[in-house]
Design a protein around this motif. Structure first.
Motif, PDB file in Angstrom:
ATOM      1  N   SER A  56       0.844  -1.204   0.000  1.00 11.09           N
ATOM      2  CA  SER A  56       0.000   0.000   0.000  1.00 11.09           C
ATOM      3  C   SER A  56       0.879   1.253   0.000  1.00 11.09           C
ATOM      4  N   GLU A  57       2.149   1.112   0.342  1.00 13.28           N
ATOM      5  CA  GLU A  57       3.112   2.210   0.197  1.00 13.28           C
ATOM      6  C   GLU A  57       3.758   2.074  -1.177  1.00 13.28           C
ATOM      7  N   HIS A  58       3.664   3.127  -1.986  1.00 11.10           N
ATOM      8  CA  HIS A  58       4.117   3.043  -3.376  1.00 11.10           C
ATOM      9  C   HIS A  58       4.797   4.337  -3.796  1.00 11.10           C
ATOM     10  N   TYR A  59       5.459   4.306  -4.937  1.00  7.26           N
ATOM     11  CA  TYR A  59       6.094   5.509  -5.486  1.00  7.26           C
ATOM     12  C   TYR A  59       5.050   6.611  -5.670  1.00  7.26           C
ATOM     13  N   SER A  60       5.430   7.821  -5.302  1.00  3.55           N
ATOM     14  CA  SER A  60       4.551   8.987  -5.421  1.00  3.55           C
ATOM     15  C   SER A  60       5.281  10.083  -6.179  1.00  3.55           C
ATOM     16  N   PHE A  61       4.762  10.456  -7.354  1.00  2.00           N
ATOM     17  CA  PHE A  61       5.452  11.525  -8.094  1.00  2.00           C
ATOM     18  C   PHE A  61       5.261  12.873  -7.421  1.00  2.00           C
ATOM     19  N   THR A  62       4.137  13.075  -6.740  1.00  2.00           N
ATOM     20  CA  THR A  62       3.924  14.380  -6.093  1.00  2.00           C
ATOM     21  C   THR A  62       4.927  14.591  -4.957  1.00  2.00           C
ATOM     22  N   ASP A  63       5.120  13.563  -4.123  1.00  2.00           N
ATOM     23  CA  ASP A  63       6.074  13.692  -3.015  1.00  2.00           C
ATOM     24  C   ASP A  63       7.499  13.840  -3.546  1.00  2.00           C
ATOM     25  N   THR A  64       7.806  13.100  -4.621  1.00  2.00           N
ATOM     26  CA  THR A  64       9.154  13.136  -5.192  1.00  2.00           C
ATOM     27  C   THR A  64       9.466  14.511  -5.781  1.00  2.00           C
TER      28      THR A  64
END
Ligand SMILES: [Zn+2]
Length: 213
Positions: A56-64
Motif C-alpha cells: 500500500s506504500e508506493h512511489y509517489s510523483f507528487t512527493d518526489t
C-alpha cells in the motif's frame, strides 16, 4: 545530469532482457542496485515501485517532485513514497532526463488521444494488469496501479505549463541505475505504444541488471 556507473554487467547477480511490449516484475532488496538499459534506443520503460513489505506504500510523483523541487528525474533524484519516505535513489543516468508526469498508456487514453480503433491496442496498463494477474505472490491488485515513472521518455513542460510528448533523447546503450533504499517491488512495462514518439514508433527490448550493491 549525466553520470556514468563503474558497475560491470558481467558481475551482475541477475540479468534479464525484457522484450518489446513485455513486463519485468521482481523484488529488489534494500542496498541492491539495478540498471535499466535501453538496448536499441528511444524505448520508454513505464515503471511502478512498491514497498515489498507493505505494497500500500508506493512511489509517489507528487512527493518526489515536491521534495526535489524539479519536474524531471535524473542522477541524484530520490524517489519517494506516498508516505514521504525515500524508496530509491538514482545513482547513475546516461540519458539525462526521465518523465514522471505523462502517466502510462492505456486502452482509454489511446482511444481518447488517437482513435476509437486504437481501443484494442496493447498498452502499458494492460501489461501491468497481466503481470499482477500472472503473479499473485506480489500481493498487488487493480487499485494498486498508480503513479509511474517513464524512464527514457521525453515529456518537456512548455513555458505555458503544457505537456508534450517529444522525440526521445535516449539512444542505444543509455541506462539509468537505481539503489533500493528499502525492499521494493519493481514492475516495468516495456511500453508497446505505437501512436506517439515515446518509442520512436518501434518498440524494442530493454535489459534489467541487478547487483548486490
Ligand atoms: Zn506505454
Amino acid at each position: 545530469m549525466i553520470k556514468h556507473s563503474e558497475r560491470q554487467p558481467e558481475l551482475a547477480l541477475h540479468r534479464q532482457v525484457v522484450g518489446a511490449g513485455d513486463y519485468y516484475f521482481d523484488v529488489i532488496k534494500a542496498g541492491q542496485v539495478f540498471r535499466i538499459l535501453d538496448l536499441e534506443g528511444n524505448q520508454a520503460a513505464d515503471t511502478l515501485f512498491y514497498n515489498a513489505a507493505d505494497p500500500s506504500e508506493h512511489y509517489s510523483f507528487t512527493d518526489t517532485i515536491r521534495e526535489q523541487g524539479n519536474l524531471y528525474l535524473t542522477a541524484g533524484s530520490v524517489l519517494r513514497s506516498n508516505e514521504g519516505r525515500p524508496m530509491l535513489e538514482m545513482l547513475a543516468d546516461t540519458c539525462g532526463r526521465h518523465d514522471t508526469l505523462g502517466g502510462a498508456c492505456a486502452s482509454e487514453s489511446n482511444t481518447v488521444r488517437y482513435d476509437l480503433e486504437k481501443r484494442c491496442m496493447h498498452s502499458c496498463r494492460d501489461n501491468w494488469m497481466l503481470a499482477i494477474a500472472e503473479h499473485p505472490e506480489f500481493g498487488l491488485g487493480k487499485t494498486d496501479i498508480t503513479h509511474n515513472i517513464n524512464f527514457f521518455m521525453n515529456v518537456p513542460v512548455t513555458a505555458a505549463g503544457g505537456l508534450t510528448f517529444e522525440d526521445g533523447i535516449s539512444a542505444a546503450g543509455k541506462y539509468v541505475e537505481l539503489k533500493a533504499l528499502m525492499d521494493v517491488i519493481v514492475l516495468i512495462s516495456n511500453c508497446p505504444q505505437l501512436n506517439n514518439p515515446c518509442n520512436g514508433y518501434n518498440p524494442t527490448p530493454i535489459e534489467v541488471m541487478t547487483w548486490e550493491k
